[in-house]
Structure formats: C-alpha cells, structure tokens
Motif scaffolding. Sequence first.
Motif, PDB file in Angstrom:
ATOM      1  N   THR A 245      28.256 -17.141 -33.258  1.00 51.33           N
ATOM      2  CA  THR A 245      27.498 -16.467 -34.455  1.00 51.33           C
ATOM      3  C   THR A 245      26.440 -17.946 -35.100  1.00 51.33           C
ATOM      4  O   THR A 245      26.055 -18.016 -35.900  1.00 51.33           O
ATOM      5  CB  THR A 245      28.442 -17.319 -35.781  1.00 51.33           C
ATOM      6  N   PRO A 247      22.883 -19.693 -35.396  1.00 52.16           N
ATOM      7  CA  PRO A 247      21.962 -19.466 -35.381  1.00 52.16           C
ATOM      8  C   PRO A 247      20.820 -19.841 -34.170  1.00 52.16           C
ATOM      9  O   PRO A 247      21.478 -21.315 -34.194  1.00 52.16           O
ATOM     10  CB  PRO A 247      21.965 -19.813 -36.771  1.00 52.16           C
ATOM     11  N   ALA A 364      24.265 -16.591 -32.214  1.00 56.57           N
ATOM     12  CA  ALA A 364      24.597 -14.853 -33.131  1.00 56.57           C
ATOM     13  C   ALA A 364      24.274 -14.200 -32.542  1.00 56.57           C
ATOM     14  O   ALA A 364      22.823 -13.643 -31.763  1.00 56.57           O
ATOM     15  CB  ALA A 364      23.590 -15.718 -34.028  1.00 56.57           C
ATOM     16  N   TRP A 387      27.701 -18.061 -41.220  1.00 51.57           N
ATOM     17  CA  TRP A 387      26.706 -18.790 -40.072  1.00 51.57           C
ATOM     18  C   TRP A 387      27.567 -17.161 -39.359  1.00 51.57           C
ATOM     19  O   TRP A 387      26.705 -16.083 -39.023  1.00 51.57           O
ATOM     20  CB  TRP A 387      26.852 -19.250 -38.649  1.00 51.57           C
ATOM     21  N   LYS A 390      25.616 -13.838 -41.149  1.00 49.81           N
ATOM     22  CA  LYS A 390      24.833 -13.510 -40.394  1.00 49.81           C
ATOM     23  C   LYS A 390      24.520 -13.236 -39.214  1.00 49.81           C
ATOM     24  O   LYS A 390      23.668 -12.072 -39.449  1.00 49.81           O
ATOM     25  CB  LYS A 390      23.324 -14.900 -40.567  1.00 49.81           C
ATOM     26  N   ALA A 391      25.196 -13.258 -38.282  1.00 49.00           N
ATOM     27  CA  ALA A 391      25.472 -12.388 -37.130  1.00 49.00           C
ATOM     28  C   ALA A 391      26.327 -11.000 -36.942  1.00 49.00           C
ATOM     29  O   ALA A 391      25.767  -9.999 -36.329  1.00 49.00           O
ATOM     30  CB  ALA A 391      25.770 -13.269 -36.809  1.00 49.00           C
TER      31      ALA A 391
END
Length: 428
Positions: A245, A247, A364, A387, A390-391
């Motif tokens: 995860t 970023p 990520a 996080w 977003k992944a």
Amino acid sequence: MSAEVETKTVLSPTRREVLAATAATAALSALPRPARAAAGGDAVRQFKCEIPQQDVDELRRRVRATRWPGKETVSDRTQGAQLQRLKPLIEYWGTDYDWRQCEKKLNTHAQFMTRIDGLDIHFIHVKSRHEKALPLIMTHGWPGSVLELVKTIGPLTDPTAYGGAAEDAFDVVIPSMPGYGFSEVPTETGWGPDRIARAWHALMKRLGYDRYVSQGGDWGAVVSDKMAAQAPEGLLGIHTNMPATVPPEIAKALADGEPAPDGLSADEKVAYEQMSALYTKGAGYALMMVTRPQTLGYALTDSPVGLAAWYYDKFADWTYSGGDPEKSLTKDEMLDDISLYWFTGTATSGARLYWENNANNFNAVDINIPAAITVFPGEIYQAPKSWADKAYHDLIYYNKVDKGGHFAAWEQPELFTYELRAAFKTLR
C-alpha cells in the motif's frame, strides 16, 4: 483416462497414516472430472511425505557436531540470533525432536502432485463436507511453508466443528511454491510471482473450480496481488495480511532516507517509521537473497544450524512476540519448518525467489478486483486504511486485529480463520 496415482510405503504405516492414506484416496476419487482426466505428466497424483530414516539420522548427526560461534558482544538482538536463545533449540533438535510427528501431521491431509508449466507442484487439497463451500487457494511465504497454514484447514473446511456455520465453509488448496518444500526446484530463470500466479490459476482450473478466492501473506501476498492484477476469469477476490500500500511519494521519501513527511495521519506516521526501520536495520537478509542467493545457499544447504539461525532470526523479528518467538510458536513448529527445508534441500531455491523478484513488495499495487485486508499488530508494517484504499480500489473488507504477526495463520489460526470468513462473506 484416470489420474495417475503414485504411492510408496517405506515405513510401516500407523493406524493414523492408514486413515490419512484412505482419506487421500477418497479425495482423489472425489476430484472433479477435469482433474481426473488430465493426461500424462499433468495428472493429479497422490503424494505422501516419507523422509528416509538415513536422512533423519544424518541430520541429527550434523546437529550434534555443530561448531558454535562465540557469543555476541551485545546484550540484545542487534547482531542477530543470540547464542543463548538459539543453542537450546538446536540441542533439542539433536536429541528429543521427532520429525516423524511432522510427517504424520502432513499425511493427515490429502496431498497431491501435478505438473504445471514444466514443474511438479505439491499441494494439499481438502474438500469440505458442506455444500456450496467456497474454493480457496492459500499461499505460504518465506521462511515458511505449507506448515504455516495447516492449523487452519479444519476450521476452514469444517466450520460447524469450530464455532462457525455451514455457510462459512471453504474447499482448501495449499500449494508449495516452486522451489519450496516438495514442489520441484526450477532449473531455469523466470519463476517469479507473476508465473506462480498463472500456475495457481491453472491449478484451480485443473481441480475443476470455475470460481475461487485467493489468500496470502509474505510471498503469498505478492502472489495473490499478481493474481488480482492478472484478474483471470473465475478469481472472485483476494485476502492479504501483508498488503502492498505504500504510496509513490512515501516510497520515494523512504528510499531517500528522509524523515516522515509533514501531513501524515497518526496511522500513516507509524507505518512510515516501521518501514524506515525495515530499510535501515532489518533488510539485510533480503539484500543477501536478492543479490547472492547462490553464495548464501552453500552455507544454508550444508549447515543445519546455519539454516536454523537464518530462519530463527526472522521468526524472532516477525512473530508478535517481542523478539521471543517461542511465545508465538512452539519449538516443534519452528523445527518442523526448518527441517522441511533441510530435508528437501530448498534453502537455496527458496532464497532465489528474492533474486527473481527483486522488487519492493510494499509499494502500492493497482488492484481493481475485490480485495480484503487484515492488519496484524506484529506485521512488518501496519498498513493504514487511507493507503489501502488507494492501492486496492475495490476494498471490500479492512480490519485491524489485536493479536498475531507476520505468520498470522501459524500464530493465530482461530483469529485468522474468523478473518477469512468475514473477508469473503460477500463473495459467496
């Protein structure tokens, strides 16, 4: 054409072994027709773990002949596995430890071999007695093995006997990764997580499963992520206990050795500090295997105590035990795993997977199929939900638990089972 069935009996079987063999035969006959109809070397063949007694005796002889290093010059673990902690484990290995108990544990479950993409793949396959059980493939990591996962087989396949409901049931498939355990060692390059992911889909199709889910931690998490990225038809979703995860901007700051960036939440800052500690103090093992697995392998393959120390150091680092792995795993459990690597001669090939991959497995991913995450407190880092969102773009489940570490299923099989039931509930 029926599947080939290979059975060898070297030792006189106990009643438990006879029952295990009977169960394995029944499981083989119960396989869907596509699996039983595989031709030639692709057939699903019955497997039984039987290490020759001379190999068991030779291991004990080598352990007893250990040439010990001097004691570390610090009072903590900063120089590695401590002599006073490791030596009692090794002395037990050379005297009272009984490998045959591990064999019996493995042979209680139906095990098979099948050839995929040119390699013989070993796997455990246990079908639930409950109808509509969800097929699940689980992948172990390093320095683990299928032994990490066997304590979850009963609760996953027979939930009503372990406090669950019939609708929680799974059919369980647990393969040994190529070059690990009883799976064949690759003799060419190219067997990285992408290829393993494709092989696992082929295995599930061969077993007759048109829809299934995948789970993994450590390398198993990487393989599950690769499966999700490939998104083969029939893969409903994944669960991981080591999510990727971090970023891009955070990964860059970590790579540059910078302090935690401004603006991070409390969870994000904790994760940043954990990753920073890994990069600066805890990644030497991986650097060795990424760059020189063959050189390292000479020591690990020739010295049982060298092998045990290399693995024990990670058991201490990665269990939720404060550096005291015996609080999370028994001596027998650790030695079962170490002995499996020793008897199969897979320390070098296991390390070689790091060379094959040579990537940061925490950065990520970009996953679009349903994904579930459980964050264990003893994991290398605790992935923040901010996080993870977003992944894993279709994050159907995220939960932080209060027990367990990197070897989640091994350390906390009951909690791990509960998490998988909850994680996959909406995909049934």
